[in-house]
Design a protein around this motif. Structure first.
Motif, PDB file in Angstrom:
ATOM      1  N   ASP A 206       0.807  -1.225   0.000  1.00  0.00           N
ATOM      2  CA  ASP A 206       0.000   0.000   0.000  1.00  0.00           C
ATOM      3  C   ASP A 206       0.842   1.277   0.000  1.00  0.00           C
ATOM      4  OD1 ASP A 206       0.829  -0.233   2.546  1.00  0.00           O
ATOM      5  OD2 ASP A 206      -1.167  -0.654   3.416  1.00  0.00           O
ATOM      6  N   ASP A 207       2.176   1.111  -0.160  1.00  0.00           N
ATOM      7  CA  ASP A 207       3.015   2.294  -0.392  1.00  0.00           C
ATOM      8  C   ASP A 207       3.301   2.494  -1.880  1.00  0.00           C
ATOM      9  OD1 ASP A 207       4.588   0.065  -0.712  1.00  0.00           O
ATOM     10  OD2 ASP A 207       6.315   0.846   0.411  1.00  0.00           O
ATOM     11  N   VAL A 208       2.743   1.611  -2.732  1.00  0.00           N
ATOM     12  CA  VAL A 208       3.069   1.664  -4.165  1.00  0.00           C
ATOM     13  C   VAL A 208       2.082   2.551  -4.919  1.00  0.00           C
ATOM     14  CG1 VAL A 208       3.148   0.289  -6.289  1.00  0.00           C
ATOM     15  CG2 VAL A 208       4.284  -0.537  -4.206  1.00  0.00           C
ATOM     16  N   ALA A 209       2.630   3.530  -5.657  1.00  0.00           N
ATOM     17  CA  ALA A 209       1.795   4.410  -6.482  1.00  0.00           C
ATOM     18  C   ALA A 209       1.584   3.806  -7.857  1.00  0.00           C
ATOM     19  CB  ALA A 209       2.454   5.774  -6.616  1.00  0.00           C
ATOM     20  N   GLY A 210       2.548   3.042  -8.326  1.00  0.00           N
ATOM     21  CA  GLY A 210       2.367   2.467  -9.652  1.00  0.00           C
ATOM     22  C   GLY A 210       3.583   1.731 -10.154  1.00  0.00           C
ATOM     23  N   LEU A 211       3.458   1.301 -11.417  1.00  0.00           N
ATOM     24  CA  LEU A 211       4.517   0.564 -12.102  1.00  0.00           C
ATOM     25  C   LEU A 211       4.721   1.217 -13.458  1.00  0.00           C
ATOM     26  CD1 LEU A 211       6.182  -2.235 -12.600  1.00  0.00           C
ATOM     27  CD2 LEU A 211       4.105  -2.948 -13.759  1.00  0.00           C
ATOM     28  N   MET A 212       5.983   1.415 -13.822  1.00  0.00           N
ATOM     29  CA  MET A 212       6.294   1.906 -15.178  1.00  0.00           C
ATOM     30  C   MET A 212       6.788   0.715 -15.989  1.00  0.00           C
ATOM     31  SD  MET A 212       8.235   5.496 -14.373  1.00  0.00           S
ATOM     32  CE  MET A 212       7.988   6.324 -15.949  1.00  0.00           C
ATOM     33  N   LEU A 213       6.045   0.387 -17.036  1.00  0.00           N
ATOM     34  CA  LEU A 213       6.403  -0.789 -17.835  1.00  0.00           C
ATOM     35  C   LEU A 213       6.564  -0.361 -19.290  1.00  0.00           C
ATOM     36  CD1 LEU A 213       6.724  -3.893 -17.550  1.00  0.00           C
ATOM     37  CD2 LEU A 213       4.336  -4.096 -18.211  1.00  0.00           C
ATOM     38  N   THR A 214       7.618  -0.812 -19.915  1.00  0.00           N
ATOM     39  CA  THR A 214       7.813  -0.511 -21.336  1.00  0.00           C
ATOM     40  C   THR A 214       7.171  -1.634 -22.136  1.00  0.00           C
ATOM     41  OG1 THR A 214       9.888   0.520 -20.713  1.00  0.00           O
ATOM     42  CG2 THR A 214       9.560   0.122 -23.043  1.00  0.00           C
ATOM     43  N   CYS A 215       6.384  -1.270 -23.141  1.00  0.00           N
ATOM     44  CA  CYS A 215       5.610  -2.279 -23.864  1.00  0.00           C
ATOM     45  C   CYS A 215       5.653  -2.002 -25.360  1.00  0.00           C
ATOM     46  CB  CYS A 215       4.166  -2.270 -23.360  1.00  0.00           C
ATOM     47  SG  CYS A 215       3.101  -3.444 -24.200  1.00  0.00           S
ATOM     48  N   PRO A 216       6.252  -2.925 -26.167  1.00  0.00           N
ATOM     49  CA  PRO A 216       7.054  -4.071 -25.762  1.00  0.00           C
ATOM     50  C   PRO A 216       8.266  -3.601 -24.955  1.00  0.00           C
ATOM     51  CG  PRO A 216       6.765  -4.015 -28.165  1.00  0.00           C
ATOM     52  CD  PRO A 216       6.233  -2.750 -27.640  1.00  0.00           C
ATOM     53  N   ASN A 217       8.871  -4.545 -24.229  1.00  0.00           N
ATOM     54  CA  ASN A 217       9.894  -4.109 -23.288  1.00  0.00           C
ATOM     55  C   ASN A 217      11.243  -3.834 -23.961  1.00  0.00           C
ATOM     56  OD1 ASN A 217      11.278  -6.551 -23.523  1.00  0.00           O
ATOM     57  ND2 ASN A 217      10.389  -7.429 -21.671  1.00  0.00           N
ATOM     58  N   THR A 218      12.210  -3.407 -23.167  1.00  0.00           N
ATOM     59  CA  THR A 218      13.497  -2.987 -23.721  1.00  0.00           C
ATOM     60  C   THR A 218      14.366  -4.170 -24.146  1.00  0.00           C
ATOM     61  OG1 THR A 218      14.232  -2.877 -21.470  1.00  0.00           O
ATOM     62  CG2 THR A 218      13.653  -0.800 -22.483  1.00  0.00           C
ATOM     63  N   LEU A 219      13.889  -5.399 -23.914  1.00  0.00           N
ATOM     64  CA  LEU A 219      14.586  -6.562 -24.464  1.00  0.00           C
ATOM     65  C   LEU A 219      14.069  -6.856 -25.874  1.00  0.00           C
ATOM     66  CD1 LEU A 219      14.280  -8.612 -21.183  1.00  0.00           C
ATOM     67  CD2 LEU A 219      16.450  -7.846 -22.171  1.00  0.00           C
ATOM     68  N   GLY A 220      13.130  -6.001 -26.326  1.00  0.00           N
ATOM     69  CA  GLY A 220      12.519  -6.226 -27.632  1.00  0.00           C
ATOM     70  C   GLY A 220      11.486  -7.337 -27.573  1.00  0.00           C
ATOM     71  N   LEU A 221      10.942  -7.601 -26.375  1.00  0.00           N
ATOM     72  CA  LEU A 221      10.000  -8.710 -26.197  1.00  0.00           C
ATOM     73  C   LEU A 221       8.653  -8.196 -25.716  1.00  0.00           C
ATOM     74  CD1 LEU A 221      12.460 -11.126 -24.336  1.00  0.00           C
ATOM     75  CD2 LEU A 221      11.917 -11.082 -26.787  1.00  0.00           C
ATOM     76  N   PHE A 222       7.602  -8.883 -26.144  1.00  0.00           N
ATOM     77  CA  PHE A 222       6.270  -8.542 -25.658  1.00  0.00           C
ATOM     78  C   PHE A 222       5.986  -9.400 -24.427  1.00  0.00           C
ATOM     79  CE2 PHE A 222       1.740  -8.501 -25.288  1.00  0.00           C
ATOM     80  CZ  PHE A 222       1.454  -7.163 -25.519  1.00  0.00           C
ATOM     81  N   ASP A 223       5.687  -8.748 -23.319  1.00  0.00           N
ATOM     82  CA  ASP A 223       5.452  -9.463 -22.056  1.00  0.00           C
ATOM     83  C   ASP A 223       4.133 -10.230 -22.148  1.00  0.00           C
ATOM     84  OD1 ASP A 223       4.822 -10.138 -19.322  1.00  0.00           O
ATOM     85  OD2 ASP A 223       6.319  -8.648 -18.715  1.00  0.00           O
ATOM     86  N   TRP A 224       4.226 -11.569 -22.047  1.00  0.00           N
ATOM     87  CA  TRP A 224       3.020 -12.411 -22.177  1.00  0.00           C
ATOM     88  C   TRP A 224       1.994 -12.101 -21.095  1.00  0.00           C
ATOM     89  CZ3 TRP A 224       6.996 -16.866 -22.122  1.00  0.00           C
ATOM     90  CH2 TRP A 224       7.596 -16.971 -23.379  1.00  0.00           C
ATOM     91  N   HIS A 225       2.478 -11.584 -19.954  1.00  0.00           N
ATOM     92  CA  HIS A 225       1.581 -11.415 -18.803  1.00  0.00           C
ATOM     93  C   HIS A 225       1.167  -9.974 -18.593  1.00  0.00           C
ATOM     94  CE1 HIS A 225       3.003 -15.408 -17.992  1.00  0.00           C
ATOM     95  NE2 HIS A 225       4.233 -14.980 -17.824  1.00  0.00           N
ATOM     96  N   VAL A 226       1.224  -9.158 -19.646  1.00  0.00           N
ATOM     97  CA  VAL A 226       1.057  -7.723 -19.410  1.00  0.00           C
ATOM     98  C   VAL A 226      -0.304  -7.395 -18.777  1.00  0.00           C
ATOM     99  CG1 VAL A 226       0.441  -7.274 -21.824  1.00  0.00           C
ATOM    100  CG2 VAL A 226       1.316  -5.426 -20.429  1.00  0.00           C
ATOM    101  N   ARG A 227      -1.365  -8.094 -19.208  1.00  0.00           N
ATOM    102  CA  ARG A 227      -2.682  -7.837 -18.602  1.00  0.00           C
ATOM    103  C   ARG A 227      -2.676  -8.187 -17.117  1.00  0.00           C
ATOM    104  NH1 ARG A 227      -7.129  -7.064 -21.958  1.00  0.00           N
ATOM    105  NH2 ARG A 227      -6.716  -7.574 -24.129  1.00  0.00           N
ATOM    106  N   GLU A 228      -2.081  -9.333 -16.819  1.00  0.00           N
ATOM    107  CA  GLU A 228      -2.022  -9.794 -15.437  1.00  0.00           C
ATOM    108  C   GLU A 228      -1.207  -8.824 -14.573  1.00  0.00           C
ATOM    109  OE1 GLU A 228      -0.778 -13.863 -15.413  1.00  0.00           O
ATOM    110  OE2 GLU A 228      -0.892 -13.997 -13.218  1.00  0.00           O
ATOM    111  N   VAL A 229      -0.101  -8.322 -15.152  1.00  0.00           N
ATOM    112  CA  VAL A 229       0.729  -7.352 -14.424  1.00  0.00           C
ATOM    113  C   VAL A 229      -0.116  -6.131 -14.067  1.00  0.00           C
ATOM    114  CG1 VAL A 229       2.661  -5.731 -14.687  1.00  0.00           C
ATOM    115  CG2 VAL A 229       2.933  -8.118 -15.391  1.00  0.00           C
ATOM    116  N   CYS A 230      -0.872  -5.615 -15.049  1.00  0.00           N
ATOM    117  CA  CYS A 230      -1.708  -4.426 -14.795  1.00  0.00           C
ATOM    118  C   CYS A 230      -2.763  -4.745 -13.728  1.00  0.00           C
ATOM    119  CB  CYS A 230      -2.391  -3.952 -16.081  1.00  0.00           C
ATOM    120  SG  CYS A 230      -1.246  -3.195 -17.247  1.00  0.00           S
ATOM    121  N   GLU A 231      -3.362  -5.930 -13.811  1.00  0.00           N
ATOM    122  CA  GLU A 231      -4.393  -6.295 -12.823  1.00  0.00           C
ATOM    123  C   GLU A 231      -3.805  -6.368 -11.419  1.00  0.00           C
ATOM    124  OE1 GLU A 231      -6.117  -9.904 -14.360  1.00  0.00           O
ATOM    125  OE2 GLU A 231      -6.998  -8.800 -16.063  1.00  0.00           O
TER     126      GLU A 231
END
Ligand SMILES: *Cc1c(COP(=O)(O)O)cnc(C)c1O
Length: 481
Positions: A206-231
């Motif tokens: 409860d101290d977390v304001a958010g997450l900064m995620l690069t999409c696709p990420n800086t490895l040049g990959l699309f994160d398979w779990h991006v929806r789950e990460v946001c949820e």
């Protein structure tokens, strides 16, 4: 390299000034005059033209050569955009011209362009509204995280002080979050190159304001779990920021707003074909979901029912001005021309060809360099030179060797979680022949690790300045040598 002073010859001139027909007089008082003449080079006009033309040709740019700098999307910028940006009705417009009543007719076109860019970007990214004010990607990040901070302040949740950032992220992400007053908490990457969900679970709270995620990420990959990460972030009460600098891979096909992100920036000087390099000018518009609209910077371009536009300032929860006037207007014009030229179908082809080109390069280099995450890549591939380290050759040597092959090196040593990283982004605008030349050149340079390692250590040898001592160059720059 010959300096302009070396070509100087006494008495040589590049201009002719008419003879005086009146007695000479000086506007400068005696005591302020030079005691000795200024030491200026004396040159003919042709000497000067040749000197500066030669200098301009030393500049490396995408108009001259392939520029596979990963994460930078150095795509070709159609020249037609420059014509649009030069149109006198736009180029000579003053930012303080009145937008209402007298003079309003002069600014309506410009306001329509800003509004058009905002609207098309919102549509392409899947958000409610966009601001075009930020002057760069990093500036867009700052704008976005400032809005996140304002949102939590407004809700009285001031304990949310932490921004989560994956260890693969671009350095601007933690820098922007930190400038906006957040503490940074790093999230690990898993063995497939995605966000490590277990680690994310541990870092949320409860101290977390958010997450900064690069999409696709800086490895040049699309994160398979991006929806789950946001949820997961949402369930913990945080917001999700999308670093959209890599939007080129998915544009027209996927909208980050639909994946669960709350705020996102895009780089017009990457994805939207406006020139970049040499420090600018850039543009990093930010798009937000409906609930973040009150926090957008002012001024905002609003459309009236009768189809005219005006600048609105009355948004009490706004984070305020983030840039003078209305952003980099000429960049917006070029991006608008690009969007209207390509349309939705065009953007889908942009993404497809960007991804195809990057995979072509990955497939043709993976036998001579290492691939940490063995997957199809998106718009760029990240290879590793770690198998060459035992031979005394590093990613740096390969990059310097590429310069002697007359090709700009890839991005290197980024992301930092890939040892000896070489990050290659060809973009969609390059032909197969150009990709083949690049592949052949890099394979040749890699082979030199066995056949001519000394030559690689000495590279580049074909440039006006050879390999620099980078520490000395940064600490004690000699700008006249
Ligand atoms: C380029 C880039 C940025 C920063 O954009 P600038 O316009 O250079 O400030 C941020 N994140 C990623 C992933 C980038 O590639």
């Amino acid at each position: 390299m010959e300096l302009i002073f070396d070509c100087s010859r006494p008495g040589r001139r590049g201009s002719s000034i008419p003879k005086l027909r009146l007695p000479a007089a000086s506007a400068v008082p005696e005591n302020l005059r030079r005691k000795v003449p200024a030491e200026l080079p004396e040159l003919s006009q042709l000497d000067v033209v040749r000197h500066f033309t030669r200098l301009s040709q030393l500049n490396y740019g995408v108009d001259g050569n392939f520029y596979p700098l990963g994460s930078c999307t150095m795509k070709y910028n159609p020249k037609f955009h420059e014509e649009i940006a030069r149109m006198p009705g736009f180029a000579e417009l003053h930012p303080l011209l009145p937008q209402l009543r007298r003079g309003g007719a002069l600014t309506q076109g410009a306001l329509a362009v800003v509004y058009g860019v905002q609207t098309l970007l919102s549509e392409l990214t899947g958000f409610a509204e966009a601001t075009t004010q930020p002057m760069a990607g990093a500036h867009g990040e700052l704008t976005g995280v400032m809005m996140i901070a304002a949102y939590f302040r407004h809700r009285g949740e001031s304990a949310r002080k932490v921004m989560l950032i994956p260890d693969a992220a671009h350095g601007t992400n933690p820098a922007s979050a930190s400038m906006a007053g957040f503490q940074i908490r790093v999230v690990a990457t898993d063995g497939d190159g995605n966000v490590d969900l277990e680690d994310l679970r541990k870092k949320l709270g409860d101290d977390v304001a958010g997450l900064m995620l690069t999409c696709p990420n800086t490895l040049g990959l699309f994160d398979w779990h991006v929806r789950e990460v946001c949820e997961m972030v949402h369930a913990a009460g945080g917001l999700c920021y999308c670093d959209g600098a890599n939007f080129n891979a998915i544009i027209g096909r996927l909208r980050p707003g639909d994946l669960g992100f709350d705020v996102m920036h895009v780089n017009l000087h990457k994805t939207f074909a406006t020139p970049h390099g040499g420090g600018g000018p850039g543009s990093g518009p930010v798009a937000v979901k409906e609930f973040l609209r009150p926090f957008l910077p002012i001024s905002r371009v609003v459309k009236r029912a009768d189809g005219t536009f005006y600048l609105a300032y009355d948004f009490p929860e706004s984070i305020g001005y983030i840039a003078p006037f209305y952003g980099n207007f000429s960049v917006l014009l070029k991006a608008y021309a690009y969007m209207l030229t390509l349309g939705r179908e065009g953007f889908i082809r942009v993404g497809e060809n960007a991804v195809l080109n990057a995979n072509y390069i990955q497939a043709h280099l993976r036998d001579v360099l290492d691939l940490k995450y063995d997957r199809l890549c998106m718009h760029e591939c990240v290879l590793s030179a770690k198998r060459l380290v035992a031979k005394g050759i590093h990613a740096l040597d390969l990059s310097k060797g590429m310069i002697d092959e007359k090709i700009h090196p890839p991005t290197m040593y980024f992301p930092m979680i890939v040892p000896e990283a070489l990050m290659i982004e060809p973009t969609e605008t390059e032909s197969r022949e150009t990709l083949d030349q690049f592949i052949a050149a890099l394979r040749k340079v890699v082979a030199m690790a066995d056949t001519a390692p000394e030559q690689l250590h000495a590279a580049p040898v074909s440039t006006p300045v050879s390999r620099l001592d980078e520490t000395q160059a940064a600490r004690k720059p000699d700008l006249s040598a």
